[in-house]
Each structure stands twice: as structure tokens, then as C-alpha cells.
Scaffold this active site. Sequence first.
Site, short mmCIF file in Angstrom:
data_model
loop_
_atom_site.label_atom_id
_atom_site.label_comp_id
_atom_site.label_asym_id
_atom_site.label_seq_id
_atom_site.Cartn_x
_atom_site.Cartn_y
_atom_site.Cartn_z
N LYS A 280 -5.23 -1.44 -9.63
CA LYS A 280 -5.23 -1.42 -8.17
C LYS A 280 -6.62 -1.61 -7.59
CE LYS A 280 -0.82 -0.74 -8.12
NZ LYS A 280 -0.60 -0.77 -9.57
N LYS B 52 -4.56 7.87 -4.74
CA LYS B 52 -3.69 6.94 -5.44
C LYS B 52 -4.16 6.72 -6.88
CE LYS B 52 -1.92 3.67 -2.83
NZ LYS B 52 -1.75 2.49 -1.96
N GLY C 266 5.41 2.92 -5.78
CA GLY C 266 5.40 4.11 -4.95
C GLY C 266 5.05 5.38 -5.70
N LYS D 72 -7.30 5.32 3.34
CA LYS D 72 -6.89 5.90 4.60
C LYS D 72 -5.37 5.83 4.71
CE LYS D 72 -7.59 7.29 8.95
NZ LYS D 72 -8.20 8.59 9.28
N ILE E 15 -2.30 5.27 6.79
CA ILE E 15 -1.93 4.67 8.08
C ILE E 15 -0.65 5.33 8.56
CG2 ILE E 15 -1.48 2.53 9.32
CD1 ILE E 15 -4.21 2.63 7.94
N HIS F 17 6.05 -1.18 5.89
CA HIS F 17 5.80 -1.82 4.60
C HIS F 17 6.35 -3.23 4.66
CE1 HIS F 17 5.65 -1.39 -0.03
NE2 HIS F 17 5.93 -2.65 0.25
N ARG G 128 5.89 -9.87 -10.74
CA ARG G 128 7.23 -10.02 -11.31
C ARG G 128 8.21 -10.35 -10.18
NH1 ARG G 128 9.14 -5.41 -9.03
NH2 ARG G 128 7.77 -3.58 -9.03
N VAL H 54 13.14 -6.34 -6.97
CA VAL H 54 14.54 -5.94 -6.77
C VAL H 54 15.10 -6.64 -5.54
CG1 VAL H 54 16.08 -4.00 -6.31
CG2 VAL H 54 14.13 -3.69 -7.85
#
Length: 463
Positions: free
Chosen positions: A117, A159, A166, A202, A204, A209, A293, A296
Site C-alpha cells: 500500500k 492501516k 477492507g 486522514k 475522510i 467509495h 485482479r 467481485v
Amino acid sequence: MNIRSVLIANRGEIAVRINRAAKALGLRTVQVYSAADKDSLAVRLADEAIEIGPPAAKKSYLDIEAVLAAARAAKVDAVHPGYGFLAENADFADAVVAAGMKFVGPAGSAIRLLGDKVAARAEAEKAGVPTVPGSGGRIADLEEAEAVVERIGFPVMIKAVAGGGGRGIRVAADMDEFRRQFPQASAEAAAAFGDGGLYIEKAIEKARHVEVQILGDGRNFVHCYERECSLQRRRQKVWEEAPAVGLSPEVRERLCRSAVALARSVGYSGAGTVEYLYDEASQDFYFIEVNTRIQVEHPVTEMVTGLDLVQEMLRIAGGEPLSVRQEDIAVAGHAIECRINAEDPFKNFMPWPGVVSELSVPEAEDIRFDTMLFAGYAVPPFYDSLLGKLVVHGEDRTACLATLRQALAGLKIEGIPTTIPLHKALAADIDVAAGRFHTRFLEGWLENRFAPPPVEPAKEAAR
């Protein structure tokens, strides 16, 4: 196309989806399966099926050597990983190529870069893609982390560098909470992902999303417009739409253009998704991550563009250039997807494996149900609870919602609880209809607006 056969290294509805797309291209399909999936629809559909291990995923679908052994035995030309399991495992992608086969997806180097990330954020910034204010990289220790949050202000998200889907995220509203959560987040990340590295962003508030579907063949890159994925429970998507609700043409253009810029910067090959947080108040968007990838929720993009993204992936892996140019891709109407899970939404979404005693699916040109279900199918307890995806299309969002309500009324899955009641309630909600939602919308909605149906008097008396 220089591939004639493909091994499907996955299960469930996505394995069925890949089987059908590959067969439509005239390819021979080989399905791997665990002992728990020997009677699955994907196994029945494939030209050949090979058992690779016991029910536990780590001893079957996550066992790289077992999957490769099956691919060698079947003498396939390519391996499609679907989503989940090994789909974003760079070592697996490299191993497939080293074994002389095509990996249906980006190169291992791209998966490795974009799967980190922090590295992905740096690549996005280099490509001119807006990023969320934060640490800008992996945090060395709590002292450095505190300096970052003092600079950007609360609330913040802690994170996991190696997280995804998620998972590996904690939110802190003040410094005391942050100091408590930071070491816990690192320990959890190490246990879940094998990497305890963290970074700070931060938070938000009331963000939406929004994600952009990209395709690349290593030389040419296009976007297939965006999807709205804001209706989430515990950061897991439950409902997706295309196009996103309420974006201006100018914002949509900037958003999609930035995703293509990032794809071009890494020489992307295959299908991928660039994910963003969107601040509706300021109309600013910020890069989150890239999923290397098929997603879903890819069917909603297919419904509004007419593209078959899985077939496109197979063609790209087979050495063909992109079959479409950017000017060939347009959005027609609106599509919504509901994820139907084997969970009881009235008992805190408890997973509920069991036998599907009856299945009835509404049939119409504007309704699609991607699933692995059939009457008599025993849903195993070992894997994700997703049963299928109900996808509908309409000339606009209002018409799409009307079709969705009809489709949900006609979809019958008997024998086990499912999340169909959740989606019926969402489809009837006035705020959902008006597009007034964000990533935390369901938190309050589930508590205040979603309730089990009243018990019939006869049933109450029988208790």
C-alpha cells in the site's frame, strides 16, 4: 490467441463465471477443487477437474505447489486465479510463468508493487493521482506516527501496509485512542498478513467509495468507467452500482483519467481496479489502493458497457492487444449488484452453511444472477459465505431500482437464511433511492431501520 486451455484456481461463483467465459472463447477448462467442493457446479461445468487437497483453504486453494502440480498434470496453457485466495499473490504469478504457463493477470512485479500500500501510494503520487493526506509511507514507530497525526489531525486511519479488502484498518478519534490502537494494529497485521507494517491516513468523514475499472495489455490502457461501492458493512461491500451516484461529468473525467495514468505508469496488463475515497462536499477524490485482479462487482461494469471483462483478461493473457479503444467504451443505463450471502441478517449476519432445498431465479434480459447454486447444493462451512450476485440493469437508476425490487421478490433460495431481506430493505429505502449514503451509512441504518419481520400470530402461539 496463443492459449487453448486454462486452469481455474478458485471456487464458487467466480469459478463458474470463468468456466463459462473460457468456454465461450473455445478454451478447454480445468477446475481444481478441494474435497469440500467435489460436487460443485464449477466441477460439473469444467472439461476436467482435479482434486488438490482437503477442505481447509491453506491445504488446497492456497497451496501453490498443489495448484501448479494440477496445472502441469493437465498440461494447461494458462492459469486464472479469480479473486481471493492466490489472485494477488505475486509469488504465485511468478511461479506460474516460471512453469511455462500464462498467468491471467498482471506480472508478479506489478502485483508486488501495487500490493504494497505504501509503494502503491508513492506510484500513484508519481502518476499525478491525488492521495489521502497521511504518512506518505511506512511508519517506523509510535513516535513518528504521533508526529504524523499531529500534522494531519484527527480522525485518522491506522492501516496495514499489506492489508486489503477492507481488512487491517482501525480508526482513532483522539491521541489516547491512537496510542492504544497502534501496537494492537501492528500485532494484528503481522498475524493476518505476515507483515506488521503500518501507515497513517486522514479519515475522510462520510466518504464515498468509488472505484475505476481498468484494462491494459502492457502497451495500451483504458478505463471502463467507475463503480459506486459505498454501501458497506464492516468495510465489506454489500451493494455496488455503475455508474457512481451523483458524480459530475468533470469529476468523472478526472477520476477515470487518473486511473489510466496509474495503469500506464506501471505498464499494467490485465483487468484491475483503482479504488478511491470521494468527498462529496468538496468533490475531491483520493487514491486508496489497486486491486490487481477481477473484482467481485465486475458484472455491473459489464452490464453498462457491454464488455466481457473475463474474456478480455483471457485474450490479453493469450497475447492479444486490447479489443477496444477508449472511444469505443460508453456507459448505457444503470446497473446494481446485490451480494447474496449465506448469512442471517437478523442474527448479526451469522454465516449459515447448509443445503439449498429450492432455488428459483427470475429470468429476464435485464436480470443476471452469477452463482454456483443449484437445488440440493450443500453450502460448505469452510469458505466465504457469498452465494451469488444478483445484478440488474435499467435505463436509469430509478428504473434500475424498480427492476431490482422485482428481481429480489422473485429470487427464492430455500433451506438456509440469506441476505435477501437486507437487500429488499435497502432497495425500498428512501435515502438509498436518493443516493444519500456513504461508507458508514449502514452502521446507523442497520441499528435504526432494519428489523426482522413481525412473527405471525400462529407461529408465535406455537412457540
